[in-house]
Design a protein around this motif. Structure first.
Motif: not given
Length: 428
Positions: A224-251
């Motif tokens: 429940a806490p894990l699913v809930g963390s992704f349901q918050s705007l801040g939680g999902i934006l952090l995930y999206v940010f990190l994914c694309n930050l890695l892309w920027a460095f070729g990962l």
């Protein structure tokens, strides 16, 4: 120069994380089940968009709702037992990573999970009376709510089996005349016995001492806490940010972090599908198809917007030539040709919109969903479904989601265009 040194340090760590056997087993286990989840989602879509007697496309046909039983049967055999299936596939993949028999690993993953389930459950009959039944596996235990426990049990069970299996004292030696397949089964007999004993003792102790069970504890303190963390705007934006930050460095950001994020978001979409099937309000905004439809249009970085921006504003012959090659894959959300061919990775100019655009589109889609301007996603569609079509299908036929995707693509193009113009000046 310093940037390259930092990349040289972080790249092995990222690759090591993505290749870690337990993370890889989770990822590969879910990938194995993609056909089953898509088939189930198709029937959820048919049942609600076509066969629904209240607002389906064939609602005027008498008795059309009876044919929903076909989709229900498929659902019960796929997403309805997804926890059982994922316990097997993760166990199978993890065992293979240990150079062990994959089939034995899958069986042990399934056994480990079921051993953690309560021996009795409380059911409600048609009159509303509660009865206690033994030896029953309900969809509450075998579908989305049990998936997180299935992952944990399979990982621990197969890991213990592998460790115990390497202890010579625990192996039962059989005569050479015994067929190898039978000898292998006896070799693993005592390790398997110990694994099941450990799980069974833990479950019984929790029931006796704490008057609860492992599934309830897992749901309350972990899932429940894990699913809930992704349901918050801040939680999902952090995930999206990190994914694309890695892309920027070729990962490959979605590959590296997907092993963590996708099981959580797949749990969320199945909860929505269960609620839709039961005629209840959908609980989750952020799901796997939500991210695919609004954060990964054209692939990582909402790269479909860059493709359009390049056609509009690029004067560079090399960019325009590469864009012609990458346009078709991008329509189907495959970003690698543009990402590595242009390139976007290691490009300090295009890295900015690469990171910013998905944050903007995800934020707008999040608020549009929370305000009820578009329906919540309730159908798991293939991630390669083109934008505009994907929004309509994922929201169970809400045309407003397709309109939102068009608006988001336009906004993304506006974000990318100034940086495309900068690359023009850089060229000359």
């Amino acid at each position: 120069m310093e940037s390259n040194k930092w990349i040289d340090k972080i790249l092995p760590l990222a690759n090591k994380f993505a290749g870690q056997r337990h993370i890889a087993a989770i990822r590969d286990g879910f990938i194995t089940l993609i056909p089953a989840t898509i088939i189930a989602s198709f029937w959820v879509l048919i049942n609600n968009l076509v066969l629904n007697p209240d607002n389906g496309l064939l609602k005027m046909v008498d008795g059309i709702e009876k044919w929903q039983a076909v989709g229900n049967q498929v659902y019960n055999a796929t997403l309805g037992i997804m926890a059982l299936l994922i316990a097997f596939t993760i166990g199978y993949k993890l065992a293979q990573s240990y150079k062990e028999d994959g089939l034995l690993g899958g069986v042990m993953g399934l056994i480990s999970f079921v051993t953690c389930l309560p021996a009795t459950v409380v059911l409600t009959d048609v009159t509303g009376k509660e009865v206690t039944a033994g030896g029953v596996l309900t969809q509450t235990l075998t579908s989305s709510t049990g998936m997180f426990l299935a992952i944990i049990a399979a990982l621990i069970g197969v890991t213990l089996l592998s460790k115990f299996g390497k202890i010579e004292a625990l192996k039962i030696k059989m005569p050479e005349a015994v067929p190898p397949s039978i000898a292998k089964s006896f070799n693993i007999l005592i390790p398997a016995f110990l694994v099941t004993l450990i799980f069974a003792v833990i479950e019984v102790v929790i029931v006796i001492v704490f008057n609860t069970n492992i599934p309830d504890l897992i749901t309350k303190f972990f899932q429940a806490p894990l699913v809930g963390s992704f349901q918050s705007l801040g939680g999902i934006l952090l995930y999206v940010f990190l994914c694309n930050l890695l892309w920027a460095f070729g990962l490959h950001g979605t590959f590296i972090l997907g092993s963590i994020g996708e099981p959580i978001m797949l749990t969320a979409i199945q909860q929505n599908m269960d609620a839709l099937k039961a005629g209840q309000e959908l609980p989750n905004i952020v799901t796997k198809p939500f991210i695919d439809c609004f954060a990964w249009m054209g692939g990582g970085g909402v790269l479909i917007c860059l493709v359009i921006a390049l056609f509009i504003g690029s004067k560079r012959a090399d960019y325009r030539a590469m864009n012609k090659v990458g346009v078709v894959p991008s329509i189907f959300n495959v970003s690698e040709p543009i990402m590595f061919g242009l390139p976007v990775v290691f490009n300090p100019i295009l890295a900015i919109p690469l990171i910013v655009t998905p944050l903007v589109t995800t934020t707008i889609a999040y608020f549009a969903t929370s305000l009820g301007w578009i329906a919540k996603t309730s159908v798991l569609i293939p991630w390669t479904t083109p934008p505009i079509i994907s929004g309509f299908l994922a929201t169970n036929g809400d045309w407003r989601a397709s309109v939102l995707q068009i608006i988001l693509i336009a906004i993304g193009v506006c974000i990318y265009l100034p940086f495309v113009w900068i690359t023009n000046r850089e060229k000359y």
